[in-house]
Design an enzyme around this catalytic site. Structure first.
Site, PDB file in Angstrom:
ATOM      1  N   ASN A   1     -65.740 -36.811 -20.810  1.00  0.00           N
ATOM      2  CA  ASN A   1     -64.337 -36.465 -21.216  1.00  0.00           C
ATOM      3  C   ASN A   1     -64.304 -35.049 -22.162  1.00  0.00           C
ATOM      4  O   ASN A   1     -64.832 -35.199 -23.326  1.00  0.00           O
ATOM      5  CB  ASN A   1     -63.460 -37.789 -22.187  1.00  0.00           C
ATOM      6  CG  ASN A   1     -62.156 -37.364 -22.572  1.00  0.00           C
ATOM      7  OD1 ASN A   1     -61.470 -36.181 -22.379  1.00  0.00           O
ATOM      8  ND2 ASN A   1     -61.632 -38.381 -23.087  1.00  0.00           N
TER       9      ASN A   1
ATOM     10  N   ARG B   1     -62.931 -36.999 -16.583  1.00  0.00           N
ATOM     11  CA  ARG B   1     -61.555 -37.312 -16.863  1.00  0.00           C
ATOM     12  C   ARG B   1     -60.798 -35.939 -16.743  1.00  0.00           C
ATOM     13  O   ARG B   1     -61.021 -34.814 -17.351  1.00  0.00           O
ATOM     14  CB  ARG B   1     -61.416 -37.752 -18.225  1.00  0.00           C
ATOM     15  CG  ARG B   1     -60.046 -37.977 -18.604  1.00  0.00           C
ATOM     16  CD  ARG B   1     -59.665 -38.326 -20.094  1.00  0.00           C
ATOM     17  NE  ARG B   1     -58.282 -38.569 -20.279  1.00  0.00           N
ATOM     18  CZ  ARG B   1     -57.642 -38.165 -21.271  1.00  0.00           C
ATOM     19  NH1 ARG B   1     -58.258 -37.654 -22.095  1.00  0.00           N
ATOM     20  NH2 ARG B   1     -56.443 -38.365 -21.237  1.00  0.00           N
TER      21      ARG B   1
ATOM     22  N   HIS C   1     -51.939 -41.338 -19.244  1.00  0.00           N
ATOM     23  CA  HIS C   1     -52.841 -42.543 -19.700  1.00  0.00           C
ATOM     24  C   HIS C   1     -52.894 -43.461 -18.413  1.00  0.00           C
ATOM     25  O   HIS C   1     -53.219 -44.939 -18.516  1.00  0.00           O
ATOM     26  CB  HIS C   1     -52.010 -43.334 -20.795  1.00  0.00           C
ATOM     27  CG  HIS C   1     -52.050 -42.633 -22.177  1.00  0.00           C
ATOM     28  ND1 HIS C   1     -50.912 -42.739 -22.736  1.00  0.00           N
ATOM     29  CD2 HIS C   1     -52.817 -42.067 -22.782  1.00  0.00           C
ATOM     30  CE1 HIS C   1     -51.118 -41.907 -23.951  1.00  0.00           C
ATOM     31  NE2 HIS C   1     -52.341 -41.684 -24.188  1.00  0.00           N
TER      32      HIS C   1
ATOM     33  N   ARG D   1     -46.400 -37.301 -32.784  1.00  0.00           N
ATOM     34  CA  ARG D   1     -45.366 -36.870 -31.787  1.00  0.00           C
ATOM     35  C   ARG D   1     -44.160 -37.672 -32.102  1.00  0.00           C
ATOM     36  O   ARG D   1     -44.170 -39.015 -32.001  1.00  0.00           O
ATOM     37  CB  ARG D   1     -45.914 -36.895 -30.070  1.00  0.00           C
ATOM     38  CG  ARG D   1     -46.958 -36.006 -29.987  1.00  0.00           C
ATOM     39  CD  ARG D   1     -47.394 -35.791 -28.425  1.00  0.00           C
ATOM     40  NE  ARG D   1     -48.745 -35.480 -28.388  1.00  0.00           N
ATOM     41  CZ  ARG D   1     -49.627 -36.239 -27.468  1.00  0.00           C
ATOM     42  NH1 ARG D   1     -49.179 -37.285 -26.851  1.00  0.00           N
ATOM     43  NH2 ARG D   1     -50.707 -35.616 -27.370  1.00  0.00           N
TER      44      ARG D   1
ATOM     45  N   GLU E   1     -61.295 -46.662 -20.856  1.00  0.00           N
ATOM     46  CA  GLU E   1     -61.142 -45.729 -19.767  1.00  0.00           C
ATOM     47  C   GLU E   1     -62.410 -45.059 -19.237  1.00  0.00           C
ATOM     48  O   GLU E   1     -62.305 -44.810 -17.856  1.00  0.00           O
ATOM     49  CB  GLU E   1     -60.138 -44.719 -20.567  1.00  0.00           C
ATOM     50  CG  GLU E   1     -58.863 -44.944 -20.873  1.00  0.00           C
ATOM     51  CD  GLU E   1     -58.094 -44.063 -21.870  1.00  0.00           C
ATOM     52  OE1 GLU E   1     -58.216 -44.211 -23.072  1.00  0.00           O
ATOM     53  OE2 GLU E   1     -57.436 -43.328 -21.509  1.00  0.00           O
TER      54      GLU E   1
END
Ligand code: ADP
Length: 409
Positions: free
Chosen positions: A7, A94, A183, A243, A388
């Site tokens: 990643n 990823r 996601h 956010r 993940e």
């Protein structure tokens, strides 16, 4: 078969090496401060059933240098786990944005790299770093298969009525403006875990990924994503660490036209200064939780707003699915913060969603799926640890097996 999962961020590189025969992590780590002074690699490796850890303080001018160090560690006598770097059969990468074209995991070719590059305008923060990571890894592991797993891919089944914005068609056809969602790897993984755990192959579920970024997904009885809360970019939907999530676009026009705030600053406000940080004073739910316990009013409001937004989406997705069998909490906040789950689920009994408050508290930090609904709840409420990296490894493994199956003789 050994698969390395990567990643890559702009200045960091996370890695995990899996043995796919048993799904065990042989080694993992993170290289940080790539391209700036004061770099370090935190490396862990498996020895006789336990992980040992070491930190290497080393400047890495670029991602190539980082991979040199990481591959050196993986084969080293003291901290290594493989004999030779060619023992790594595949590298799973990823990649955040795969656009409309890449709906599946892909073996990386020049065409795939070109597409990732062309998608940079749609994912300016992530795709460039993902591409740098791919190029550097290809040099470091030239004999391994390189495979891209896209965050957007799982959402390719969202129907047009859900992914289109009600703006003139040309913005979709020419400019590719639509909802993509993110996601996907996490939503897919926890859904798969829930299907296994509940032994229900026709599970209708709402998955709720609450990390620094946060999103929800409605998944139908065929295991397809049919709605998701992030959209064209990662700002839409839930309240996140920094956010804002959903906001009336008129606020942005007002900030620009009346308050004369430059667009770059508005972007910064909505992406970096909002969410939990903007309301509660910290982007970390643990801090907000402490303030909440002390009776801090902003922390209370923060949990109420955070939970309320999730609750609205639970209602919406229950409607989209015409009833859900399970809702699933995952990621940093979802797995570890009983208070966030409490505020997300309170007052939903009319939808058949009732939390068991004690089970909710003891459901923190699960290693396996746990149920936290009360006996009267029609809908299962689960906390499932996401993984993940394992999902990326599994996807890459599948591509490798398909290649073997299709190869002649
Ligand atoms: P990322 O999106 O970076 O993968 P994670 O899924 O690791 O993020 O989530 C990180 C966030 O999870 C932290 O910022 C914090 O808000 C929250 N978190 C982590 N541990 C806890 C905990 N024990 N209690 C409450 N919140 C936690």
């Amino acid at each position: 078969m050994d698969i390395l999962v990567i990643n890559a961020g702009s200045s960091s590189l996370k890695y995990q090496l899996f043995n796919m025969e048993d799904g065990k992590v042989l080694a993992k780590g993170i290289a940080e401060r790539i391209g700036v002074k004061g770099g370090n690699i935190n490396h862990s490796w498996m020895r006789q059933g336990a992980y040992l850890t070491k930190t290497l303080d080393i400047d890495m001018p670029d991602h190539h240098a980082a991979f040199d160090e990481i591959s050196g560690l993986l084969v080293s006598k003291d901290a290594g786990i493989i004999q030779h770097k060619d023992d790594i059969d595949a590298v799973g990468h990823r990649v955040v944005h795969g656009g409309e074209h890449y709906t599946q995991t892909q073996k990386i070719t020049d065409a795939v790299k070109k597409a990732i590059e062309e998608l940079i305008p749609l994912a300016p923060l992530h795709n460039p770093a993902n591409l740098i990571g791919i190029n550097a890894a290809e040099k470091a592991f030239p004999n391994a298969a390189h495979i891209a797993v896209f965050d957007t891919a799982f959402h390719h089944t969202v129907p047009e009525k859900a992914f289109r914005y009600a703006i003139p068609e040309k913005y979709y056809l020419q400019d590719r403006i639509r909802s993509y969602g993110f996601h996907g790897t996490s939503h897919r993984y926890v859904y798969g875990q829930a299907v296994k755990y509940l032994n229900n192959k026709k599970l209708k579920a709402i998955t709720i990924h609450l990390g620094n970024g946060a999103s929800m997904c409605a998944i139908n009885e065929k295991g397809e994503s049919v709605e998701t809360s992030m959209g064209f970019g990662p700002l839409a939907g839930l309240i996140m660490g920094t956010r804002s999530g959903d906001i009336d676009p008129s606020v942005i026009f007002h900030m620009a036209d009346e308050l004369k705030i430059p667009l770059e600053d508005i972007k910064n406000v909505l992406n970096k200064q909002s969410g939990m940080l903007g309301i509660g004073g910290s982007n970390d739910a643990r801090d907000i939780g402490r303030l909440y316990e002390e009776g801090n009013k902003n922390a209370l409001l923060c949990y109420e707003m955070y939970g309320h937004r999730i609750k609205k989406y639970i209602g919406a997705y229950t409607a989209v699915l015409n009833g859900a069998d399970a809702i699933i909490f995952t990621a940093g906040v979802g797995e570890n913060d009983a208070l966030a789950r409490h505020y997300a689920c309170e007052g939903l009994s009319a939808l058949g969603i009732v939390l068991d408050e004690a089970a909710n508290v003891s459901g923190n930090h699960p290693e396996e799926p746990v149920e936290i609904q009360s006996g009267s709840s029609k809908v299962k409420i689960l906390v499932i640890p996401t993984n993940e990296e394992l999902e990326i490894a599994l996807q890459a493994y599948q591509v490798m097996r398909d290649r073997v199956d299709k190869s002649p003789g």
